[in-house]
Design an enzyme around this catalytic site. Structure first.
Site, PDB file in Angstrom:
ATOM      1  N   HIS A 201      -3.691 -33.575  14.962  1.00  0.00           N
ATOM      2  CA  HIS A 201      -4.686 -33.856  16.000  1.00  0.00           C
ATOM      3  C   HIS A 201      -5.782 -34.802  15.510  1.00  0.00           C
ATOM      4  CE1 HIS A 201      -3.712 -30.350  18.940  1.00  0.00           C
ATOM      5  NE2 HIS A 201      -2.642 -31.007  18.563  1.00  0.00           N
ATOM      6  N   SER A 205      -0.884 -37.609  18.274  1.00  0.00           N
ATOM      7  CA  SER A 205       0.573 -37.488  18.294  1.00  0.00           C
ATOM      8  C   SER A 205       1.224 -38.860  18.406  1.00  0.00           C
ATOM      9  CB  SER A 205       1.009 -36.616  19.480  1.00  0.00           C
ATOM     10  OG  SER A 205       0.442 -35.323  19.392  1.00  0.00           O
ATOM     11  N   ASP A 228       5.461 -27.697  28.029  1.00  0.00           N
ATOM     12  CA  ASP A 228       5.778 -26.825  26.902  1.00  0.00           C
ATOM     13  C   ASP A 228       6.256 -25.454  27.366  1.00  0.00           C
ATOM     14  OD1 ASP A 228       5.296 -28.627  24.903  1.00  0.00           O
ATOM     15  OD2 ASP A 228       3.266 -27.944  24.457  1.00  0.00           O
TER      16      ASP A 228
END
Length: 381
Positions: A201, A205, A228
């Site tokens: 982070h 990404s 996700d």
């Protein structure tokens, strides 16, 4: 307390809500999240199993049967934990190969990749010593074979093996210390995973194009959180099939026979997720050479960011590399197959050829392919 709440809220907001995420990442990026879910599941089920397990060579096998037969939903806990280890490795291996395909190991994410390799090593050690705890035939003999590999170290190898065993063979002292380490190491994996996530982070990404851009990004919530969780639902369905319908498929039948030091199994093999490395170990007839090759097969991943030579990250723009990548993946499947086969021809030769290609890929193809690509581009333009 108010200051603490503010910090917690800001951390959650920074990493789970407003975290700027590349707009074009797809479901291949779900496996980092799924690996964290697997880790949590393994820790929770492991804690409950530890409440009923007895780390003693006379009682360990019986205590596992007690969990399966007498403890309320003990069978479920044990099947989730045993199959969860396999699911964890499946998810992590896909996560690694996604990183190889899209060049996620290159700068500025090289430290993220390095910590990821350390997590893999911790997982391998944790899974190995966990496989010993049921104290079945494959537990005992697998532990004997693998720990004996350390004796290949010149001068001090035998002393280290005796120290690992706590005696002259895999016995009660070995089981006790393996039980303690198996309980402790998952929390080390949690710590390494938090560092892994923090470093990720910090630099942001990657994406399928392999291009860093501060413009084409959106907040993580709700778009990618929903993505996700959709991936999680699919994964849980896949996981549940093994838990409820195929609970023993990924294990070895000999481990349902209580450990007997007087009877050696005909064919000693580790769990399926270690088979590629086991095949590399067996492909070299010299004991020390085999151990070095096996360790190097994992360690070579750690130096990948520094031997990588191409400026183009993603395989989408590298047709030659893409073909060689799929060849490497096929090679790993072949090594996994060879690792479960007897040590005889033609399996020995196939394993040696596959091992040779594995190292050629990382030591020759990866460092020099980028230079060849640069020359081809110069020739084209």
């Amino acid at each position: 307390m108010r200051f603490l709440k503010k910090n917690v809220i800001s951390i959650v907001n920074e990493h789970l809500i407003d975290y700027p995420t590349p707009i074009n990442i797809h479901y291949a990026w779900n496996f980092g999240f799924l690996s964290s879910i697997c880790l949590v599941v393994q820790i929770l089920t492991g804690i409950f199993l530890a409440m009923h397990y007895t780390p003693h060579i006379d009682l360990a096998f019986i205590s596992v049967e007690h969990i399966m037969r007498d403890v309320n939903y003990g069978w479920l806990l044990r099947y989730i934990h045993a199959n969860g280890a396999s699911m964890f490795f499946i998810v992590v291996y896909i996560h690694i190969f996604r990183g190889l395909y899209f060049g996620s190991y290159t700068k500025p994410r090289h430290w993220v990749w390095l910590i990821g390799v350390i997590i893999l090593l911790l997982m391998i050690v944790t899974a190995f010593i966990g496989y010993v705890l049921p104290w079945g035939q494959m537990s005992l003999w697998g532990a004997t074979v693998i720990t004996n590999l350390v004796s290949a170290i010149p001068l001090i190898g035998n002393s280290i093996v005796s120290w690992l065993w706590g005696g002259f063979s895999v016995d009660n002292a070995t089981l006790n210390r393996f039980y303690s380490l198996h309980y402790l190491l998952p929390f080390a994996i949690v710590a390494a995973s938090l560092i892994h996530l923090t470093l990720l982070h910090q630099d942001g990404s990657g994406n399928p194009l392999g291009i860093d851009s501060k413009v084409d990004k959106i907040s993580f919530y709700p778009y990618f959180l929903i993505k996700d969780f959709f991936g999680l639902v699919i994964f849980l369905v896949f996981f549940s099939i093994f838990i409820y319908f195929l609970p023993n498929t990924l294990g070895h039948p000999d481990n349902y026979i209580e450990a007997n030091p007087m009877v050696t199994p005909a064919h000693i093999v580790p769990e399926w997720y270690f088979l590629p490395f086991y095949a590399i170990l067996r492909s070299i007839p010299h004991k020390l050479g085999g151990v070095i090759a096996m360790v190097s097969a994992i360690a070579i991943l750690a130096v990948l960011p520094w031997i990588h030579s191409t400026e183009i990250r993603s395989s989408r723009f590298k047709p030659v590399y893409k073909f060689l990548y799929w060849t490497l993946l096929s090679c790993c499947f072949i090594l996994g197959w060879i690792g479960g086969m007897p040590v005889e021809d033609p399996y020995i030769l196939i394993g040696q050829l596959a091992s040779l290609y594995y190292f050629l890929y990382f030591l020759v193809i990866v460092p020099f392919l980028g230079k060849i690509e640069k020359e081809l581009l110069k020739f084209k333009y």
